[in-house]
Write an enzyme that holds these catalytic residues in place. Sequence first.
Site, short mmCIF file in Angstrom:
data_model
loop_
_atom_site.label_atom_id
_atom_site.label_comp_id
_atom_site.label_asym_id
_atom_site.label_seq_id
_atom_site.Cartn_x
_atom_site.Cartn_y
_atom_site.Cartn_z
N GLU A 134 0.82 -1.20 0.00
CA GLU A 134 0.00 0.00 0.00
C GLU A 134 0.87 1.26 0.00
O GLU A 134 1.80 1.37 0.79
CB GLU A 134 -0.90 0.03 1.23
CG GLU A 134 -1.84 -1.16 1.35
CD GLU A 134 -2.66 -1.13 2.63
OE1 GLU A 134 -3.64 -1.90 2.69
OE2 GLU A 134 -2.33 -0.36 3.55
N CYS A 135 0.56 2.17 -0.89
CA CYS A 135 1.16 3.50 -0.93
C CYS A 135 2.70 3.42 -0.92
O CYS A 135 3.30 3.06 -1.93
CB CYS A 135 0.64 4.36 0.21
SG CYS A 135 0.76 6.14 -0.12
N GLY A 136 3.36 3.69 0.20
CA GLY A 136 4.82 3.62 0.24
C GLY A 136 5.33 2.23 -0.10
O GLY A 136 6.36 2.08 -0.77
N MET A 147 5.14 1.91 -3.80
CA MET A 147 6.27 2.63 -4.42
C MET A 147 7.54 1.79 -4.37
O MET A 147 8.31 1.74 -5.35
CB MET A 147 6.48 3.97 -3.72
CG MET A 147 5.36 4.97 -3.94
SD MET A 147 5.36 6.35 -2.76
CE MET A 147 6.99 7.03 -3.02
N GLY A 207 -1.12 -1.03 -4.68
CA GLY A 207 -1.63 0.25 -5.16
C GLY A 207 -1.53 1.31 -4.08
O GLY A 207 -1.07 1.05 -2.96
#
Length: 452
Positions: free
Chosen positions: A326-328, A331, A422
């Site tokens: 998730e998120c970080g 990435m 995501g």
Amino acid sequence: MSLPRFMIAAPASGSGKTLITCGLLQALVDRGLSVASFKCGPDYIDPMFHSRVIGARSKNLDAYFVDAPTLRYLFGRTAEQCDVSVVEGVMGFYDGVDFTGTDASSYDVSEKLDIPVVLIVNSRGASLSTLAVLKGFKDFRPNRIAGVIFNQMSQRVYEALAPEAERMGVRPLGYVPKLKDLVLESRHLGLVLPGEVEELRDKLKRLGQELERTVDIDGILEMARSAPDLEYSAPTVGRIDGTVRIGLADDDAFCFTYEDNIELLERCGAEIVRFSPIHDAHLPDVDGIVLSGGYPELHGEELESNRPMLEEIRDAIASGMPCIAECGGFMYLHERMEDRDGVERRMVGAIPSRTWNTGKLCRFGYVTLQPADEGGMMGSRPVVKGHEFHYWDSESNGEDWEASKRGTTYRCINDTGTMLAGYPHLYYYSNPEVPLGFLRRCAEYRDSKMRG
């Protein structure tokens, strides 16, 4: 069950809720009390400050994510272990999901949990006008506002206004003078991380001592103990056969994890194994991976230099090991990631694209999510709630799930059947079938390893 509790709320963000909450937590801990702390809403960072004070993980309370019975359980199961519980509100007291409603507001949480409320009124640039603010919030609708603390107010002004507040039916509980050297500074994702605050422990200690001097903490405890009994029970959730070991990324780069998500994974059959993508040389022996959000962009060089970890995570995902990112964490799975200094770093490479800083907030707020079809990790189309808050964007945001927000719909999340990655942060208790679906995939992977 008798659960002493109170909420710190305010007319708006920036009123001093977090500063005063941390000071009160410190004062209560200094008195020898065992304290539970909570934050309304989806915020990750304020609870991290709370945790530094009480020495235990702080929790979130969010009436958007879960229904009232589940909210009572999530509060009660932690509160019952402590002498008193402190709940920090979010935004303005009445501000909810919709501009004209109170759903998921601090007010909503206070009503569903029968919590007495202490309103923080910031008096910067005002004196008598603070009473107008107090009266407006007290009279706006039936509520549980029982006390008031005036922030950035002198003793002289407080002593003049306190009797007037009492005549409104609100107990004056003290004041906080302007504290120039005791501040928690802001950054692009809310408050700074605890490790970034200079001499945080010393600041919190001095803050607690200051509030012990200017705030009626005995009065607050009396109010907390007057809260009515609260009934709650654990919601029924499914469980996989046996146990799976789940590697949870947990360090300064990956620190945005809802404690309730971890507790639900454990209830569903997970053994949590924490590891650090920054510091650990190898991925632990696990059956699945959870890469939470955080600040990988602040640690790009450290993450990039840990090549064994990057390669082992890439190989594990390629071999079919289930992963939620998730998120970080999402990435981190990219082939390339721009760090905070604009340097492009080589990351895991499970997602063959790049992520970069847009310089502006890309998406923000609550979101409702559902797989676009039944072919992904869940094998069905469960609806789950979450939120987004990110400045970085990606060439591969994903198209496998449908998101809806205030009448707008869009596609997001990469779902390969074993990798769910995501920007949205998912709140598992909003639909326990989602973490259970992940653990079922992990059990399949575990069994395939055992077969050889």
